[in-house]
Design an enzyme around this catalytic site. Structure first.
Site, short mmCIF file in Angstrom:
data_model
loop_
_atom_site.label_atom_id
_atom_site.label_comp_id
_atom_site.label_asym_id
_atom_site.label_seq_id
_atom_site.Cartn_x
_atom_site.Cartn_y
_atom_site.Cartn_z
CB CYS B 49 45.88 42.60 42.97
SG CYS B 49 45.62 44.12 44.16
CB CYS B 123 43.88 39.90 33.50
SG CYS B 123 43.41 39.26 34.85
#
Lengths: 400, 219
Positions: B49, B123
């Site tokens: 990822c 994030c």
């Protein structure tokens, strides 16, 4: 305010317009404003400039002026080549071959064609980014109408054996003729990144279609071209005008075309000297990066690579974070990290090399240009090791 | 930094606060800690990822208060800034209690950062996830299984309250076998039906290091 030191290592993204090119374009931004399709003196003057550019480019490619189709960008030329040929010859064959490391302007239209029922083979590449000619030939069927392979990759700079592929495809064509098979087999290459450094003579390369644009060769943005060999027909992408032989309607961008002509001629004149100079600088840069920073690998081929391309993976850290730090020091670079892409996907090119994902996320592309100097490289090396150390110090990935 | 190198006034997509925390990150773990300096550690994310976040916690058990939080992040500027700002939020005024800190939501982190570009939002979601993961590890160490936060994921080990999400996370981080997963999570020790469950998850999720599977990312 103190003047910020600026270093541009992103020439593969866009180049400035070089002085001789600007000079050539100037009249077209000024007194040459007629429509090249008009009969009056203003129109004829514009037409003269356009014809001149076409002739100049034909000279560089050793082609006929009628074989040059001006477009709005390299991406448009790629689209026109792929969609134009595939659709025009769909009744004779619906199979195409390209590679896994093409520019998205080839990859996405190819996907579009697959959705329309075409078959497309995306050739894998080896660890250095080279396609295998044997594999390519092995994938050909009698329904294959088009092969499209990038001349030199825009991310990793690997130079593909285009002339050799062209040579092999000529043999396949001859074999088809002998067996009475009418399906044509065309060969396209995207040469946008190659233009400043490699041979562009279309007969030497054995290509039927070739993409070039202004923004990578010190010409203007918003202009590209597609070389289309006589006899190759295209279904246009847009309709509504007879310009460019009906292959690309729209009032011609005279300034852009004239600039592209001047830029390509200049690029070919400088090719040998500049390739040698930038290759030396590139190798000096790579040597310093690999020897001064631990856990750094070079992506792409060590020798078969563009003189201006450096692409490394810095393990343990992420590309966008590196870019921001570099930008802080006035240095422009780019990355194949997912974080830097709108789609949050890592570079399909680095991934196609068979490297783990970390390599794409930590990739950094530095591309040199005509004004790049050893001093700039030294400046880069004076700040970069510190940036790497800092980011690795706070990274959750142990890079050792 | 030499005299002629100053930060320019480019119009960045990131807020000043994000830039500040990116260029001057707070509370990151500089050196590997000696044993006993922290009470628990946790990690979420995967290389596939492109974001991995680790958090270390020191907790005052009497007050149930977080007295120290350190972090390390592999990721882009916003991932680094989000973790940094999250650490400040948790540690302000001598540290929040566990109960208070759990309430910090992704949108709280976003607000504290002065916003993020839309595609970067995942994030910041990672910082609170890594924190909860670390807290869960703390609860397990302390034997407080009733406090484990399951976040709606299916609990596959009732004794230890380990969720499917946690097992999948460990597989994405590279655990290949039942033994490797047990070494990390102590899951299903002595419970054959849980082991079978884990084998199934391994079968389903193994090898996804080479095929990104990033549930945090928008499709």
């Amino acid at each position: 305010m103190t003047k910020k030191r600026l270093v541009y290592f992103d020439h593969a993204a866009a180049t400035y317009i070089d002085r001789p090119v600007r000079r050539a374009m100037r009249p077209c931004l000024n007194r040459v404003y007629g429509n090249a399709g008009s009969l009056h003196s203003f129109g004829r003057m514009a037409k003269n400039y356009l014809d001149g550019a076409r002739q100049q480019i034909a000279g560089v490619l050793k082609a006929q002026p009628t074989e040059i189709v001006f477009t709005g960008s390299g991406s448009e030329s790629d689209n026109l080549a792929l969609l134009g040929v595939a659709r025009r010859y769909a009744s004779q064959g619906r199979h195409l071959i390209t590679s896994q490391i093409e520019h998205k302007a080839i990859q996405q239209p190819a996907r579009r064609l697959m959705a329309d029922g075409f078959e497309v083979d995306f050739l894998p590449v080896d660890q250095s980014g080279l396609v295998s000619i044997d594999q390519l030939i092995g994938r050909l069927t009698d329904q294959t109408t088009l092969v499209s392979i990038i001349y030199a990759n825009n991310e990793i700079g690997t130079i593909e054996p285009i002339a050799e592929i062209g040579h092999q495809l000529a043999k396949v064509r001859a074999d088809r003729r002998q067996r009475g098979i009418k399906t044509p087999l065309f060969f396209h290459t995207d040469a946008c990144q190659a233009a400043g450094y490699l041979d562009l003579e279309v007969d030497d390369l054995g290509v039927d279609l070739l993409t070039l644009n202004g923004s990578k060769v010190y010409g203007a943005k918003g202009v590209g071209l597609l070389y289309v060999r006589s006899g190759v027909e295209l279904q246009p992408l847009a309709f509504g005008g007879d310009q460019e032989g009906g292959r690309r309607p729209g009032t011609e961008n005279i300034a852009g075309a004239v600039g592209l002509g001047a830029a390509l001629e200049l690029a070919q004149d400088l090719k040998d000297d500049e390739s040698e100079r930038e290759t030396q600088l590139r190798d000096y840069f790579i040597e310093r990066l690999l020897s001064q920073i631990p856990q750094v690998v070079l992506n792409g081929h060590p020798r078969h690579r563009l003189p201006n391309n450096i692409n490394i993976s810095v393990l343990g850290i992420e590309g966008e974070a590196m870019l921001l730090w570099l930008d802080h020091y006035g240095i422009a670079a780019s990355t194949g990290s997912a974080c830097d892409s709108e789609r949050l996907e890592p570079s399909h090119v680095i991934t196609a090399l068979g490297r783990p994902h970390q390599y794409a996320h930590g990739s950094l592309r530095l591309t040199l240009g005509r004004r790049s100097t050893k001093r700039e490289v030294d400046y880069f090396m004076s700040v970069f090791p510190g940036i790497v150390k800092k980011l690795r110090g706070m990274s959750a990935v142990n890079y050792e | 930094m030499s005299k002629d190198v100053v930060s320019g006034d480019q119009n960045w997509a990131y807020s000043d606060k994000v830039k500040d925390h990116f260029f001057n990150p707070r509370n990151f773990l500089n050196e590997d800690p000696p044993a006993g300096q922290f009470d628990a550690q946790g990690q979420v994310g995967s290389l596939a990822c492109g974001d991995i976040m680790s958090i270390w916690l020191k907790i005052d058990p009497d007050q149930d208060r977080i007295v120290d939080l350190k972090w390390r992040t592999f990721g882009c500027a916003s991932a680094i800034a989000a973790t940094s700002v999250f650490s400040e939020m948790v540690l302000k005024n001598g540290g929040l209690t566990i109960e208070e800190a759990i309430k910090i939501s992704p949108s709280d982190i976003m607000a504290e950062l002065g916003g993020l570009p839309a595609r970067k939002v995942h994030c910041s979601v990672l910082a609170d996830k890594a924190f909860r993961q670390t807290l869960n590890n703390y609860f397990r160490i302390r034997g407080q299984h009733n406090r484990i936060i399951t976040d709606g994921s299916r609990v596959i080990d009732l004794d230890l309250k380990i969720t499917e999400q946690e097992v999948v996370e460990v597989i994405h981080q590279g655990a290949q076998t039942l033994e490797e997963i047990q070494a990390r999570l102590k899951v299903g020790v002595g419970r054959p039906e849980v082991k079978a469950e884990i084998e199934k998850l391994i079968e389903k999720h193994r090898g996804q290091e080479s095929k990104p599977f990033c549930p945090r990312q928008k499709p």
